[in-house]
Each structure stands twice: as C-alpha cells, then as structure tokens.
Design a protein around this motif. Structure first.
Motif, PDB file in Angstrom:
ATOM      1  N   ASP A 346       0.828  -1.205   0.000  1.00 40.77           N
ATOM      2  CA  ASP A 346       0.000   0.000   0.000  1.00 40.77           C
ATOM      3  C   ASP A 346       0.863   1.256   0.000  1.00 40.77           C
ATOM      4  O   ASP A 346       0.537   2.253  -0.647  1.00 40.77           O
ATOM      5  CB  ASP A 346      -0.922   0.008   1.216  1.00 40.77           C
ATOM      6  N   PHE A 349       1.952   1.997  -3.570  1.00 43.36           N
ATOM      7  CA  PHE A 349       0.887   2.593  -4.395  1.00 43.36           C
ATOM      8  C   PHE A 349       0.604   4.035  -3.985  1.00 43.36           C
ATOM      9  O   PHE A 349       0.376   4.900  -4.837  1.00 43.36           O
ATOM     10  CB  PHE A 349      -0.385   1.747  -4.304  1.00 43.36           C
ATOM     11  N   LEU A 350       0.631   4.321  -2.688  1.00 45.32           N
ATOM     12  CA  LEU A 350       0.419   5.700  -2.234  1.00 45.32           C
ATOM     13  C   LEU A 350       1.543   6.613  -2.724  1.00 45.32           C
ATOM     14  O   LEU A 350       1.299   7.766  -3.109  1.00 45.32           O
ATOM     15  CB  LEU A 350       0.329   5.747  -0.716  1.00 45.32           C
ATOM     16  N   CYS A 353       0.916   7.336  -6.342  1.00 45.81           N
ATOM     17  CA  CYS A 353      -0.179   8.318  -6.440  1.00 45.81           C
ATOM     18  C   CYS A 353       0.320   9.719  -6.089  1.00 45.81           C
ATOM     19  O   CYS A 353      -0.026  10.702  -6.749  1.00 45.81           O
ATOM     20  CB  CYS A 353      -1.322   7.927  -5.520  1.00 45.81           C
ATOM     21  N   MET A 372       2.784   2.544 -12.214  1.00 45.29           N
ATOM     22  CA  MET A 372       1.528   2.099 -11.597  1.00 45.29           C
ATOM     23  C   MET A 372       1.006   0.857 -12.315  1.00 45.29           C
ATOM     24  O   MET A 372       0.602  -0.134 -11.684  1.00 45.29           O
ATOM     25  CB  MET A 372       0.493   3.219 -11.664  1.00 45.29           C
ATOM     26  N   PRO A 381      -3.301  -3.540  -4.429  1.00 50.12           N
ATOM     27  CA  PRO A 381      -3.343  -2.807  -3.154  1.00 50.12           C
ATOM     28  C   PRO A 381      -4.532  -3.292  -2.335  1.00 50.12           C
ATOM     29  O   PRO A 381      -5.444  -3.928  -2.868  1.00 50.12           O
ATOM     30  CB  PRO A 381      -3.536  -1.358  -3.595  1.00 50.12           C
ATOM     31  N   LYS A 386      -8.019   3.074  -1.214  1.00 50.46           N
ATOM     32  CA  LYS A 386      -8.919   3.648  -2.211  1.00 50.46           C
ATOM     33  C   LYS A 386      -8.186   4.168  -3.453  1.00 50.46           C
ATOM     34  O   LYS A 386      -8.385   5.301  -3.894  1.00 50.46           O
ATOM     35  CB  LYS A 386      -9.755   4.762  -1.585  1.00 50.46           C
ATOM     36  N   VAL A 387      -7.340   3.318  -4.022  1.00 49.30           N
ATOM     37  CA  VAL A 387      -6.644   3.673  -5.259  1.00 49.30           C
ATOM     38  C   VAL A 387      -7.647   3.898  -6.391  1.00 49.30           C
ATOM     39  O   VAL A 387      -7.441   4.743  -7.263  1.00 49.30           O
ATOM     40  CB  VAL A 387      -5.632   2.560  -5.638  1.00 49.30           C
ATOM     41  N   SER A 388      -8.758   3.146  -6.369  1.00 48.76           N
ATOM     42  CA  SER A 388      -9.744   3.263  -7.442  1.00 48.76           C
ATOM     43  C   SER A 388     -10.306   4.677  -7.543  1.00 48.76           C
ATOM     44  O   SER A 388     -10.593   5.167  -8.642  1.00 48.76           O
ATOM     45  CB  SER A 388     -10.881   2.255  -7.231  1.00 48.76           C
ATOM     46  N   TYR A 390      -8.726   7.487  -6.809  1.00 48.59           N
ATOM     47  CA  TYR A 390      -7.704   8.330  -7.437  1.00 48.59           C
ATOM     48  C   TYR A 390      -7.688   8.101  -8.947  1.00 48.59           C
ATOM     49  O   TYR A 390      -7.574   9.048  -9.741  1.00 48.59           O
ATOM     50  CB  TYR A 390      -6.343   8.015  -6.827  1.00 48.59           C
ATOM     51  N   ARG A 412      -7.406   1.314 -13.940  1.00 45.92           N
ATOM     52  CA  ARG A 412      -8.689   1.029 -13.277  1.00 45.92           C
ATOM     53  C   ARG A 412      -9.174  -0.376 -13.598  1.00 45.92           C
ATOM     54  O   ARG A 412      -9.681  -1.089 -12.738  1.00 45.92           O
ATOM     55  CB  ARG A 412      -9.731   2.067 -13.720  1.00 45.92           C
ATOM     56  N   LEU A 415      -6.991  -2.975 -11.837  1.00 50.73           N
ATOM     57  CA  LEU A 415      -7.282  -3.111 -10.409  1.00 50.73           C
ATOM     58  C   LEU A 415      -8.259  -4.263 -10.174  1.00 50.73           C
ATOM     59  O   LEU A 415      -8.097  -5.057  -9.244  1.00 50.73           O
ATOM     60  CB  LEU A 415      -7.858  -1.795  -9.885  1.00 50.73           C
TER      61      LEU A 415
END
Length: 795
Positions: A346, A349-350, A353, A372, A381, A386-388, A390, A412, A415
């Motif tokens: 995580d 991924f953050l 982002c 990514m 993740p 809540k990557v989706s 973003y 997206r 994911l």
C-alpha cells in the motif's frame, strides 16, 4: 430446532481457503461434508447481524467490522454471532473437475496421499489428489508383425494411402555383430491395457475458462496490452455476474490501524512535533525531494525501506539521477513488495499516487503512471487506500492529458483483474517491464522440435500479457500450428540437456523470470558489502549451493507420448498429420541425441526410415556407397558413433552402419513420408524409456539398495525408477500394478502391488501435481483405447 440439524447450524460451517487456487470452499465440522457454494445457514445468519470477521493478512489476527456503521475493532463485539465475512473470491477452484463442481465431496482413499502436510481443518477439502481404481484385467499385447504379415488398417487414410509396415526382418543383420539389449526381460515387456473407472477429464485446472479466453482472443485478435486486459476484464465481469448476484462484503475497509503519518516541514518541527502537520491532500501531492518517513503510520517501523522505495520510484520516473535503467528500479520495487506485508505494498501505491498527482513534468508523470501499471500486473493494493477513487479522478479530470487518461483507464481495469487473479509468484522479467512500460504485448519465441536439424531449432511466436498462463499460451500455439488433436501437447521449460513439463496454472512470464538470478546475485553482493562495513571477526561462511536448473527457453512438444500403432493407438491422434509430425520430430531428436535408451537392433531400421523421410525413394545413382558417411550423425545416436571417426576402427564402424542402412532403405520404395514416420514411431514406442517424463525425487530408506536421489519417470507404459548417475532403470511398475497415487505440496505417493500385497512409496518432490496429472492422462487414454477396441475400432 434449527441447530439440531448441523447443516442448518451456521456455527458448524467454516470457510476454508484453498491456497493453490486462492478460492474458498465450505466445510461442515459436524458432518464432514464440503461444498463450493455458500451454505443457506450462513446466508440467513448474515442478514441478521451487521458484524463480520476477517483475518488481517499482515498479522494473521482476526478483526471485526460492522457492515452498517463501518466500525472496525480488534476486540470481539458482544453481539457477534460467529459469522465470517463472505469470501470475495467467487470463482470455483480450478482443480475441480466438471463432474464435481455441483456438489464436491471427499473421496475415500486407502492412503493419506492427498492429506500429507495439510492442516487438520483442510483434510476434507474438495478435489482430493488421490485416485482409486479397481484391479486391472491383465492382457498380453500382440507381438509386432514383421515383413509380409497382414496388418490391420488404422482407419486413418489420407489421399488414399494406408499405413503399412516396413518389410524388415532380423535376418537383414545376420552378418552383423549381435548387441545385447538394455535391461532384463522384466523391463522389456509391454504393459497391458488397464481397467479403471472413467472419471472424466483431469481435475488439475479449469480448462473452460482457458477455452473461453482463447475463443475471445481468436475472435477479437487484440494487438495492444490494453485491448487484451480489457478482454480479460470483460470475461471476468461476465463470469462474476453469472456466478452470484447476492450481496457482497467487498466494500469493507481493511484491518484497523491504517492511517497516514503526520508530516511537518522543517527539521525542528519534525523533531519536536511543532506546527501544523500537512493535510492529506498536501501529503499526497508531488514532492521533488525525498520523503523523511513512510506515508502510512503502520509502516513507521519500515521507514528505511519506504524511503528506499521512494528513491526507486523517483529514479524510474526520471526525477532522480541513476546509473540503472528504469526496468531495474521497477523490478526492485516489485521484488521488495512481494516479500513484504500488505502495508508496504500500500505504501508503494500511495507513493506512486503522490508523485503522479500535480507533477510539473508531463513526461515524468507518464512514467509514474507506467510504473503504476507495471505494479498492478504484479500485486494488488488493499481496498482501504482507495486507489480506485484516485484513478477515477484522473480519468475524469478536464486538465488531464490523453496519455494519462489512457493509463488511468487501463489501471482502473487492472485493479479489478489483479484482485481476481492475485499476486504473482515471481518478479517480472526485464522483457515484460519494458513492454508494459510501452503498453505493448510481450512477444515470446517458443521453440519446437525441428524438421531438419534434429534439434529444438524451430520456433513459433506468440504475443502474451503478464497474466497469460501456461494453459492459455498452449492454446495460442495450438492455433498457430493448426493442431487439431491437442491433448498430448504442452509447454516445457528447457535447456539443451533437459526439458521439464510446466504446470498449466502457472503464469508463463513467471516461468521465464524464475530462470533469472540477477537480482539474487545483486542481493548477495550487497550482503557481503554490509558484512565488510560491520567489521566483524572473520569466520567461515557456509557455502550455499544453488541447485536450481538453469533453463534457457520455452519448448513446445508432446508431454504424453501416445501410441500411434498397436491395440492402444489413439485414432484421433492419427487423424491429425501435424500432431503425428510433431511427435515424430520429437522422437527422432531424442533418439539421435541419445536421450532415450535404444534397442540397438532397431537403430539401422530407424535410420533407413528417416532416410526415406528425408530423401524419398532409393535411387542407385545418388545413394551410392559413401554418400552417408559424412552425415551419419543425422541418422545414428551420438552415443553409438565412434569417438574417432577417422581411425581405422571408426571408418569400419561407419561403413558397417551405412551398409546396413542402405540395405534396408532399398526395401522402403513407395513409402510416403507420413507412412515412414509412422513406422519410425512404431519401433520407438516399444522402447522402455520412450516418452518418459523424468522427475528428480528423494526417498529415504524405503528402497535401501537405491540412491537417496532418484529419477522417477512417467512413461506411456508405466512408472520407472532410474539411477540419475548412470541412467540405469532400477525398477518399473506397469500401470496395472499401480493401485493408488496422490500428492501433496512437497510429496508424491505411489501405492503398487495387487489385492493381496501392496507397497507404499513416498517421494519428496515439489512436482507432485504435474506427476499426478500425467498418470491420470495416460490412464484416461488407455481406457479410451480399450473402449474403442470394444466397439470394434481396434479390429
């Protein structure tokens, strides 16, 4: 009362994760029954209480959350009724056969093969690895008929031609020295047809999904990475809709304790915690300098690792100078992610982002989006970050460039796909990282047993994505080669000395990545450097030997060497000339490279048949004495050629070979290449080691006179035990002698004997599943050939 019936008692049911397929099944502790679908008792109980339980993958601790209020707690609520969260993996396990999907049940077994090394709660899991058969009926196979004997037709005609046997006899070589056969009489006999229950297709994996994907590929022919991922996503969503329409717990936030770390500007502010901390928006916006600590509070004990990951992300995007190419940084990020708890994934991924949000350089920002996408092909993740959301904002942003929108849209979709497929087992190879970075499919050259060079020099090219499994790649090759009979063929990882059949569920790029030890070597160098810096007292380091086989390429060939002649011949195979040709090329390669132990009396016959395939009919003006001497390596196994062909003894041996070959070659006039190939196979199919797939296994004190390490071979006729040093066959078991077989993750179990006396052999090996599948397939085709014979097909 409801709970007097254990089937209606929700507390009697337990959801168990099948680690191999990453799918859940349900086990009733009271009745011992299992099923794939969620029991009605759990469904009813789920509607009464909002509380659910889950296991945190990082700590393996159970936590509780309220579906209505979104409250999360480590402590068990007072009104919790014991109902676990509904598993999100809805797809049925791939190793369940079609006949068991509706109501899986545990098969009884006289052995514990399917349960070796399994926890007690998983011993009743569906799709057991053990298979039982009644004792076979023993039949003696007919001897090979030689010259002049009337031969039955195989029923396979092409352009009016029928299979006919070569008019060879043992008297052709009566003046030649007599060579002893390898092995004793016990090993020379051919195995009889076995009887067993016909239990459908092998339950090793779900080939319905593979075939559906292949049909969609053939119809749409995707040429880009995004197109193939979109195709996977479409099929996945269709499957999910068909599978279940009921409520899901997917929106649940992850385990409690996840929150952002408080970051402040300035050294003193950070040390003394002065001033206002950055808000989430500022914290997750592009930063041109290094972060000082992890973004997630739960990763504070891993600050050093988080900072290192941030360095690799900046280097990949071009925001930090580095001597390494971007692919090396991406592979290092994924390597650390796959070895770390979910919190560090995580974190990665953050950080991506953060660096793609508000980046001033569009080119560098695009590289961040590429990273990514590369990561989303490797691991997912958790939902709580809540990557989706973003990705959705990036797709809809009015100021977002088309290149970024394209990548955000692909991310997206990815994911959903990665959550369905699960994390990969290996670090992606460099060729994959470079292709994904450019949003391209990966081209793979698959080698084939060659028509002309007697080696693996032929090849076919396919285009894959990082999710492509071995089974899916095989389907692509079937289409490219135009094969109709496909059941006998598969992919192998190979070098010039060895070929290992691959598990169909494995990702093909994970196979290629497993050959690369460059990152491991780099890690070893870093360990040595760190030890030197610590200046510890000198001591002797333990030398660790890497026993991994160094494979070099993917090879497509027959994994099942099925019969093309005799009572066990497979008629469907004979109707596919391309399949027969592939098996012939593989057989001649193995003969000429001495990979199988030959019957020496057959060698010159095989050479004559191969000469008929290569040259056509004998012509006295061309095929005169001496024409074959220089090319003898193309017709005689390398281990039988003289070491010094220019010596007197060597020249004599070569002339003798040539004389015998030409004498037999003259008798083959009129044989078409296809008929000559069938005759070639008719001879080698009788050799004991022909078509055997050998696996290195360990045994301890069961077979006291044998080495601890053996080669266990699975051949068309039975199971072989081979000494790996001198390749001598130590023992063999015809399929009629095999009572039961099974496997666990680290063992293969074989029970041989008869009703009166049986012997249980346990071998240590990680290839048990593949071994079980091969045996199952051979038994299946033996049953099929016997049924054809019973219907009159074998007349």
């Amino acid at each position: 009362m409801a709970d007097s019936d254990p089937v209606k008692d929700p507390k009697a049911w337990k959801a168990v994760l099948d680690k191999k397929t990453n799918r859940y099944y349900y086990y009733n502790k009271a009745t011992g029954t299992t099923q794939w679908s969620e029991p009605d008792a759990l469904k009813a109980q789920r509607k009464k209480s909002p509380w659910r339980s889950r296991v945190d993958p990082k700590t393996q601790r159970t936590y509780y959350y309220n579906k209505t209020t979104k409250e999360v707690s480590w402590e068990k609520p007072a009104n919790f009724d014991g109902v676990p969260a509904r598993p999100t993996a809805k797809q049925e396990p791939k190793n369940v056969g079609a006949s068991t999907r509706a109501a899986p049940a545990v098969e009884n077994s006289t052995t514990e093969a399917a349960q070796v090394g399994k926890p007690a709660q998983q011993q009743a899991k569906p799709a057991p690895a053990i298979v039982e058969r009644p004792q076979p009926e023993i039949e003696k196979p007919p001897k090979r008929q030689e010259a002049g004997a009337a031969q039955p037709s195989s029923g396979n005609k092409k352009d009016g031609e029928e299979f006919k046997r070569a008019a060879f006899s043992d008297s052709d070589d009566e003046d030649a020295p007599v060579h002893a056969n390898h092995g004793d009489a016990k090993h020379a006999k051919r195995d009889s047809v076995v009887q067993m229950k016909q239990d459908g297709e092998d339950p090793g994996f779900d080939d319905n999904l593979v075939e559906s994907f292949d049909k969609a590929l053939e119809k749409t022919n995707p040429t880009t990475l995004a197109a193939m991922i979109q195709l996977r996503h479409k099929l996945f969503k269709k499957q999910m809709r068909q599978d279940d329409d009921e409520e899901s717990d997917d929106e649940v936030v992850g385990a409690p304790g996840y929150e952002l770390t408080k970051h402040r500007k300035g050294f003193l502010n950070r040390v003394f915690r002065l001033g206002k901390a950055h808000d989430a928006d500022k914290l997750l916006t592009f930063k041109k300098s290094l972060i000082k600590k992890s973004l997630l509070k739960t990763n504070r004990q891993h600050d050093e690792q988080a900072i290192q990951m941030f360095k690799n992300i900046m280097s990949f995007m071009g925001d930090r100078k580095s001597s390494k190419d971007p692919a090396a940084h991406a592979r290092k990020i994924i390597k650390n992610a796959l070895r770390s708890p979910i919190g560090m994934r995580d974190e990665i991924f953050l950080q991506i982002c953060k660096q793609t949000h508000g980046h001033p350089d569009i080119k560098h920002c695009i590289e961040g989006w590429n990273l990514m996408i590369i990561c989303l092909h490797a691991f997912p993740p958790s939902k709580h970050i809540k990557v989706s959301e973003y990705l959705k904002k990036a797709m809809q942003g009015s100021t977002t460039s088309p290149e970024i929108q394209e990548r955000a849209s692909l991310a997206r979709v990815l994911l959903d796909v990665i959550e369905h497929k699960g994390e990969r087992q290996e670090i992606p190879p460099e060729v994959e990282v470079n292709a994904v970075r450019e949003l391209k499919l990966i081209e793979l050259a698959i080698r084939l047993p060659d028509d002309t060079t007697d080696s693996n020099a032929g090849s076919v090219t396919i285009k894959v994505d990082p999710f492509t499994t071995v089974a899916e790649a095989e389907q692509m090759i079937f289409r490219r080669l135009g094969l109709v009979f496909t059941q006998a063929f598969g992919l192998f990882e190979a070098n010039d000395e060895r070929q290992d059949v691959l598990n169909p569920n494995r990702r093909v790029l994970d196979v290629i990545s497993s050959w690369d030890t460059s990152l491991d070597d780099e890690e070893k160098v870093q360990d040595v450097q760190q030890k030197k810096k610590k200046k510890k007292q000198p001591h002797h380091e333990e030398v660790i030997v890497d026993h991994r086989q160094e494979f070099k390429y993917l090879l497509f060939q027959a994994k099942l060497s099925l019969q093309t002649s005799g009572p066990e011949r497979i008629e469907d195979l004979l109707r596919d000339p391309k399949a027969v040709n592939t098996i012939y090329n593989q057989a001649k390669r193995d003969v000429l490279q001495s990979r199988i132990q030959p019957e020496e009396k057959d060698i010159t016959k095989l050479a004559a048949l191969k000469l008929q395939v290569d040259e056509g009919d004998f012509m006295p003006d061309i095929h005169r004495a001496g024409f074959l001497i220089k090319n003898m390596a193309r017709y005689i196994p390398k281990d039988m050629l003289p070491k010094n062909p220019k010596s007197k003894h060597g020249e004599t041996k070569l002339r003798t070979f040539e004389q015998k070959i030409i004498h037999k070659y003259e008798k083959l006039k009129g044989f078409t290449p296809q008929v000559a190939k069938r005759n070639f196979l008719d001879y080698v199919e009788r050799w004991q080691t022909y078509g055997a797939q050998f696996f290195e296994v360990e045994q301890r004190k069961q077979l006291k006179s044998y080495p601890d390490v053996l080669n266990l071979g699975i051949s068309p006729h039975g199971i072989l035990l081979q000494n790996p040093e001198d390749k001598e066959i130590l023992d063999s078991y015809a399929y009629k002698e095999v009572v039961t077989w099974g496997h666990s993750e680290s063992k293969f179990i074989l029970v041989v004997g008869d009703i009166v006396q049986q012997k249980r052999l346990v071998f240590k090996t990680p290839k048990g599943e593949i071994m079980r599948t091969l045996i199952h397939s051979y038994i299946h085709f033996k049953v099929q050939s016997k049924m054809q014979a019973a219907k009159g097909g074998g007349n």
